[in-house]
Design a protein around this motif. Structure first.
Motif, short mmCIF file in Angstrom:
data_model
loop_
_atom_site.label_atom_id
_atom_site.label_comp_id
_atom_site.label_asym_id
_atom_site.label_seq_id
_atom_site.Cartn_x
_atom_site.Cartn_y
_atom_site.Cartn_z
N TRP A 128 61.78 70.69 63.88
CA TRP A 128 60.38 70.91 64.23
C TRP A 128 59.43 70.08 63.37
O TRP A 128 59.71 69.75 62.23
N SER A 152 54.85 73.19 65.28
CA SER A 152 55.74 74.35 65.29
C SER A 152 56.35 74.69 63.94
O SER A 152 56.60 75.87 63.66
N ARG A 155 56.39 78.57 63.44
CA ARG A 155 57.68 79.10 63.88
C ARG A 155 58.47 79.49 62.64
O ARG A 155 58.78 78.65 61.81
N SER A 181 67.89 84.84 70.24
CA SER A 181 66.87 84.96 71.28
C SER A 181 65.83 83.86 71.15
O SER A 181 65.44 83.49 70.04
N ASP A 182 65.38 83.37 72.29
CA ASP A 182 64.27 82.42 72.33
C ASP A 182 62.96 83.09 72.71
O ASP A 182 61.98 82.42 73.02
N LEU A 241 59.40 84.70 72.78
CA LEU A 241 58.17 84.45 72.02
C LEU A 241 57.64 85.79 71.51
O LEU A 241 57.29 86.66 72.30
N THR A 250 65.58 89.80 76.37
CA THR A 250 65.22 88.42 75.99
C THR A 250 63.79 88.11 76.38
O THR A 250 63.34 86.98 76.24
N ALA A 277 56.38 78.03 77.67
CA ALA A 277 56.94 76.87 76.96
C ALA A 277 55.89 75.84 76.59
O ALA A 277 56.20 74.86 75.91
N GLU A 307 59.83 73.09 75.96
CA GLU A 307 61.17 73.20 76.54
C GLU A 307 61.88 71.85 76.55
O GLU A 307 63.04 71.74 76.18
N PRO A 317 60.85 70.01 72.06
CA PRO A 317 60.64 70.99 71.00
C PRO A 317 60.10 70.39 69.71
O PRO A 317 59.48 71.08 68.91
#
Length: 204
Positions: A54, A63, A67, A83-84, A86, A124, A143, A175, A178
């Motif tokens: 990132w 990010s 993130r 898990s993706d 948000l 998820t 995304a 997506e 990234p």
């Protein structure tokens, strides 16, 4: 840090309380190697990339600034997996209230969402939108990520981190990109306008 967490887990095991304890390990921002501490971090960095793939770091709209790690453990309750979804730490208030069957007044933590199934690895699905704060406010919508036009230095020279400040809006499809390498705002003016409107409405 790993040692400290290990000590807490060991004590919970000793007290026979580990199975009764929800552990959430997370961070308040992305990485910064030199934040003014004389700890040898820069000298010992070698090939390590704390931000992984990132872009940016602490203080950044990219990010790597927002993130952060989020690891949840609770034997017998958390379904293991990656898990993706948000999610935001602000969601902990409503989610943990749900966990202990408490209700919050409607005017409290209005930006907090109940994502308890996501925290426990049972879903998820996370939130659709999230306002991110660094040197300006940016917006995740699924995304897509919008960093509005922002004046200011491109790089925080004190920590050598790219901030994301740019004279025009930046739009990224996380997506397919990234690492936020390609600004696609010019090709998606309608999406930029729509996300700017969503951000303005949220701020109101």
């Amino acid at each position: 840090l790993d040692w400290c967490v290990g000590q807490l887990v060991s004590k919970l095991k000793q007290l026979d309380r580990l199975d009764e304890t929800l552990i959430i390990f997370t961070s308040d921002n992305g990485p910064v190697v030199d934040d003014g501490y004389h700890d040898g971090a820069v000298e010992n960095l070698r090939d390590h990339r704390p931000a992984g793939p990132w872009r940016g770091g602490k203080y950044s709209n990219f990010s790597a600034g927002t993130r952060v790690p989020w690891i949840t453990a609770w034997p017998g309750h958390v379904t293991p997996g990656v898990s993706d979804a948000l999610v935001s730490q602000v969601d902990l208030l409503r989610s943990l209230a749900d966990l202990v069957d408490e209700s919050l007044p409607t005017d409290v933590a209005r930006d907090s969402q109940d994502i308890l199934p996501t925290i426990l690895g049972q879903s998820t699905k996370g939130r659709q939108q999230l306002v991110l704060q660094a040197s300006t406010l940016s917006l995740r919508d699924g995304a897509w990520k919008l960093i509005p036009a922002q004046k200011g230095p491109a790089i925080n020279r004190n920590v050598n981190i790219e901030l994301g400040n740019f004279g025009t809006a930046q739009l990224f499809d996380l997506e397919s990109d990234p690492g936020e390498a390609t600004n696609v705002a010019a090709e998606n003016p309608d999406r930029v306008r729509r996300m700017q409107q969503i951000l303005a409405e949220i701020l109101q």
